[in-house]
Scaffold this motif. Sequence first.
Motif, PDB file in Angstrom:
ATOM      1  N   VAL A 132      39.200  12.814  49.278  1.00 51.74           N
ATOM      2  CA  VAL A 132      40.317  13.565  49.876  1.00 51.74           C
ATOM      3  C   VAL A 132      41.136  14.251  48.786  1.00 51.74           C
ATOM      4  O   VAL A 132      41.523  15.430  48.918  1.00 51.74           O
ATOM      5  N   ALA A 133      41.406  13.521  47.703  1.00 47.55           N
ATOM      6  CA  ALA A 133      42.246  14.074  46.639  1.00 47.55           C
ATOM      7  C   ALA A 133      41.568  15.260  45.953  1.00 47.55           C
ATOM      8  O   ALA A 133      42.190  16.316  45.751  1.00 47.55           O
ATOM      9  N   VAL A 134      40.289  15.099  45.605  1.00 41.36           N
ATOM     10  CA  VAL A 134      39.628  16.189  44.878  1.00 41.36           C
ATOM     11  C   VAL A 134      39.286  17.359  45.794  1.00 41.36           C
ATOM     12  O   VAL A 134      39.190  18.508  45.323  1.00 41.36           O
ATOM     13  N   ALA A 135      39.138  17.116  47.099  1.00 41.04           N
ATOM     14  CA  ALA A 135      38.920  18.229  48.023  1.00 41.04           C
ATOM     15  C   ALA A 135      40.140  19.142  48.054  1.00 41.04           C
ATOM     16  O   ALA A 135      40.009  20.377  48.018  1.00 41.04           O
ATOM     17  N   ALA A 136      41.320  18.519  48.106  1.00 38.68           N
ATOM     18  CA  ALA A 136      42.557  19.321  48.096  1.00 38.68           C
ATOM     19  C   ALA A 136      42.691  20.085  46.791  1.00 38.68           C
ATOM     20  O   ALA A 136      43.045  21.281  46.774  1.00 38.68           O
ATOM     21  N   LEU A 137      42.386  19.414  45.670  1.00 38.87           N
ATOM     22  CA  LEU A 137      42.513  20.081  44.369  1.00 38.87           C
ATOM     23  C   LEU A 137      41.493  21.211  44.227  1.00 38.87           C
ATOM     24  O   LEU A 137      41.820  22.294  43.725  1.00 38.87           O
ATOM     25  N   TYR A 138      40.274  20.965  44.706  1.00 38.43           N
ATOM     26  CA  TYR A 138      39.236  21.990  44.640  1.00 38.43           C
ATOM     27  C   TYR A 138      39.610  23.203  45.486  1.00 38.43           C
ATOM     28  O   TYR A 138      39.414  24.358  45.083  1.00 38.43           O
ATOM     29  N   GLY A 139      40.182  22.949  46.662  1.00 31.98           N
ATOM     30  CA  GLY A 139      40.615  24.048  47.519  1.00 31.98           C
ATOM     31  C   GLY A 139      41.721  24.866  46.889  1.00 31.98           C
ATOM     32  O   GLY A 139      41.726  26.108  46.987  1.00 31.98           O
ATOM     33  N   VAL A 140      42.653  24.198  46.213  1.00 34.79           N
ATOM     34  CA  VAL A 140      43.746  24.921  45.547  1.00 34.79           C
ATOM     35  C   VAL A 140      43.193  25.813  44.437  1.00 34.79           C
ATOM     36  O   VAL A 140      43.643  26.959  44.248  1.00 34.79           O
ATOM     37  N   VAL A 141      42.186  25.296  43.701  1.00 39.98           N
ATOM     38  CA  VAL A 141      41.583  26.096  42.628  1.00 39.98           C
ATOM     39  C   VAL A 141      40.904  27.339  43.207  1.00 39.98           C
ATOM     40  O   VAL A 141      41.052  28.454  42.682  1.00 39.98           O
ATOM     41  N   ILE A 142      40.167  27.164  44.310  1.00 41.08           N
ATOM     42  CA  ILE A 142      39.506  28.315  44.932  1.00 41.08           C
ATOM     43  C   ILE A 142      40.539  29.305  45.468  1.00 41.08           C
ATOM     44  O   ILE A 142      40.406  30.531  45.300  1.00 41.08           O
TER      45      ILE A 142
ATOM     46  N   VAL B 120      31.248  20.214  39.989  1.00 39.57           N
ATOM     47  CA  VAL B 120      30.749  19.073  39.220  1.00 39.57           C
ATOM     48  C   VAL B 120      31.831  18.000  39.099  1.00 39.57           C
ATOM     49  O   VAL B 120      31.570  16.804  39.254  1.00 39.57           O
ATOM     50  N   GLY B 121      33.053  18.439  38.821  1.00 38.49           N
ATOM     51  CA  GLY B 121      34.160  17.486  38.712  1.00 38.49           C
ATOM     52  C   GLY B 121      34.427  16.757  40.013  1.00 38.49           C
ATOM     53  O   GLY B 121      34.725  15.557  40.009  1.00 38.49           O
ATOM     54  N   VAL B 122      34.323  17.469  41.134  1.00 38.59           N
ATOM     55  CA  VAL B 122      34.516  16.832  42.445  1.00 38.59           C
ATOM     56  C   VAL B 122      33.523  15.692  42.634  1.00 38.59           C
ATOM     57  O   VAL B 122      33.887  14.557  42.973  1.00 38.59           O
ATOM     58  N   GLY B 123      32.252  15.974  42.405  1.00 38.39           N
ATOM     59  CA  GLY B 123      31.234  14.943  42.591  1.00 38.39           C
ATOM     60  C   GLY B 123      31.378  13.794  41.622  1.00 38.39           C
ATOM     61  O   GLY B 123      31.253  12.619  42.001  1.00 38.39           O
ATOM     62  N   PHE B 124      31.661  14.102  40.364  1.00 40.90           N
ATOM     63  CA  PHE B 124      31.732  13.041  39.359  1.00 40.90           C
ATOM     64  C   PHE B 124      32.906  12.107  39.612  1.00 40.90           C
ATOM     65  O   PHE B 124      32.781  10.884  39.442  1.00 40.90           O
ATOM     66  N   VAL B 125      34.042  12.663  40.001  1.00 40.41           N
ATOM     67  CA  VAL B 125      35.219  11.815  40.274  1.00 40.41           C
ATOM     68  C   VAL B 125      34.945  10.874  41.446  1.00 40.41           C
ATOM     69  O   VAL B 125      35.300   9.687  41.416  1.00 40.41           O
ATOM     70  N   ILE B 126      34.309  11.380  42.481  1.00 46.33           N
ATOM     71  CA  ILE B 126      33.992  10.536  43.639  1.00 46.33           C
ATOM     72  C   ILE B 126      33.010   9.426  43.247  1.00 46.33           C
ATOM     73  O   ILE B 126      33.196   8.254  43.593  1.00 46.33           O
ATOM     74  N   GLY B 127      31.968   9.779  42.524  1.00 45.97           N
ATOM     75  CA  GLY B 127      31.015   8.768  42.089  1.00 45.97           C
ATOM     76  C   GLY B 127      31.624   7.749  41.155  1.00 45.97           C
ATOM     77  O   GLY B 127      31.333   6.547  41.247  1.00 45.97           O
ATOM     78  N   LEU B 128      32.488   8.198  40.252  1.00 47.14           N
ATOM     79  CA  LEU B 128      33.147   7.285  39.327  1.00 47.14           C
ATOM     80  C   LEU B 128      34.020   6.289  40.070  1.00 47.14           C
ATOM     81  O   LEU B 128      34.017   5.089  39.774  1.00 47.14           O
ATOM     82  N   ALA B 129      34.773   6.776  41.047  1.00 49.35           N
ATOM     83  CA  ALA B 129      35.634   5.877  41.824  1.00 49.35           C
ATOM     84  C   ALA B 129      34.813   4.856  42.604  1.00 49.35           C
ATOM     85  O   ALA B 129      35.141   3.668  42.655  1.00 49.35           O
ATOM     86  N   ALA B 130      33.710   5.307  43.195  1.00 49.85           N
ATOM     87  CA  ALA B 130      32.860   4.393  43.968  1.00 49.85           C
ATOM     88  C   ALA B 130      32.232   3.335  43.070  1.00 49.85           C
ATOM     89  O   ALA B 130      32.211   2.145  43.415  1.00 49.85           O
ATOM     90  N   GLY B 131      31.713   3.742  41.910  1.00 50.26           N
ATOM     91  CA  GLY B 131      31.056   2.791  41.018  1.00 50.26           C
ATOM     92  C   GLY B 131      32.009   1.817  40.373  1.00 50.26           C
ATOM     93  O   GLY B 131      31.705   0.630  40.239  1.00 50.26           O
ATOM     94  N   LYS B 132      33.189   2.294  39.956  1.00 59.52           N
ATOM     95  CA  LYS B 132      34.161   1.412  39.314  1.00 59.52           C
ATOM     96  C   LYS B 132      34.693   0.376  40.281  1.00 59.52           C
ATOM     97  O   LYS B 132      34.895  -0.790  39.919  1.00 59.52           O
TER      98      LYS B 132
ATOM     99  N   SER C  66      33.466  16.692  50.640  1.00 58.88           N
ATOM    100  CA  SER C  66      34.642  17.081  49.868  1.00 58.88           C
ATOM    101  C   SER C  66      34.552  18.538  49.413  1.00 58.88           C
ATOM    102  O   SER C  66      35.548  19.281  49.457  1.00 58.88           O
ATOM    103  N   VAL C  67      33.366  18.957  48.988  1.00 55.45           N
ATOM    104  CA  VAL C  67      33.199  20.350  48.573  1.00 55.45           C
ATOM    105  C   VAL C  67      33.385  21.281  49.768  1.00 55.45           C
ATOM    106  O   VAL C  67      34.026  22.340  49.658  1.00 55.45           O
ATOM    107  N   TYR C  68      32.849  20.886  50.914  1.00 58.56           N
ATOM    108  CA  TYR C  68      32.998  21.730  52.115  1.00 58.56           C
ATOM    109  C   TYR C  68      34.464  21.861  52.513  1.00 58.56           C
ATOM    110  O   TYR C  68      34.961  22.977  52.757  1.00 58.56           O
ATOM    111  N   VAL C  69      35.176  20.747  52.569  1.00 58.19           N
ATOM    112  CA  VAL C  69      36.601  20.806  52.939  1.00 58.19           C
ATOM    113  C   VAL C  69      37.382  21.594  51.897  1.00 58.19           C
ATOM    114  O   VAL C  69      38.283  22.379  52.232  1.00 58.19           O
ATOM    115  N   GLY C  70      37.040  21.411  50.638  1.00 54.41           N
ATOM    116  CA  GLY C  70      37.735  22.166  49.593  1.00 54.41           C
ATOM    117  C   GLY C  70      37.517  23.663  49.725  1.00 54.41           C
ATOM    118  O   GLY C  70      38.455  24.457  49.536  1.00 54.41           O
TER     119      GLY C  70
END
Length: 200
Positions: free
Chosen positions: A83-93, A105-117, A136-140
């Motif tokens: 949710v957080a990175v979707a909003a940030l990605y949308g603002v950038v676009i 790439v940052g959107v996917g990596f942040v989500i994967g990092l949070a899930a794995g940690k 997240s990319v679609y919503v962004g």
Amino acid sequence: MSQSVPPPQQPQPGPAGPNPYAQQPGPAGANPYAQQPPAGAPYPPQQGAYPQQPGAFAAPPAPPVPGKNNLALGLVAAVVAAVAVAALYGVVIGATKHEIGYAAVGVGFVIGLAAGKAGGRNPALPVVGAILALGSVYVGQLIGEAMIIADYVHAGFSEVFFDHLSVVQEAWKKDADPLTFLFFAIAAFAAFSGAKKAAA
């Protein structure tokens, strides 16, 4: 007539034999005043006389720490990050009016990092992270499209996004190209690999 005085007698040497008061010579370098242990007492062990076998008294190795495996916690962390990175990605676009590959790439990596940690080595988390990255990319991209439309028609973002979401989706379909879907794939791969690395 004067008597002659006999000469003084020289002391005669005593009988040959050991002097009971003479100090007996000890071993070379020994302290003559050191107290000797009584007869029959065990001598203290000499340094290096009994070499310790390697590992004879070593502490047992600590058991390996089990890896974390919490699907629910990893899922919650991944959703919050998505949710957080979707909003940030949308603002950038919306601000640049362009889709940026590095941002996907940052959107996917942040989500994967949070899930794995948070979730650890659960095998479902990389897959869940990849799916959430697609969403997240679609919503962004929808957020970015709504920001562009709102700026064009001089309306508020919330009005365009929440009241005219179908219009935003139609505009997204018209603007979508092969590069748009490549960003989806990049984000999904980044989430999958990020979750794997974070859990290692």
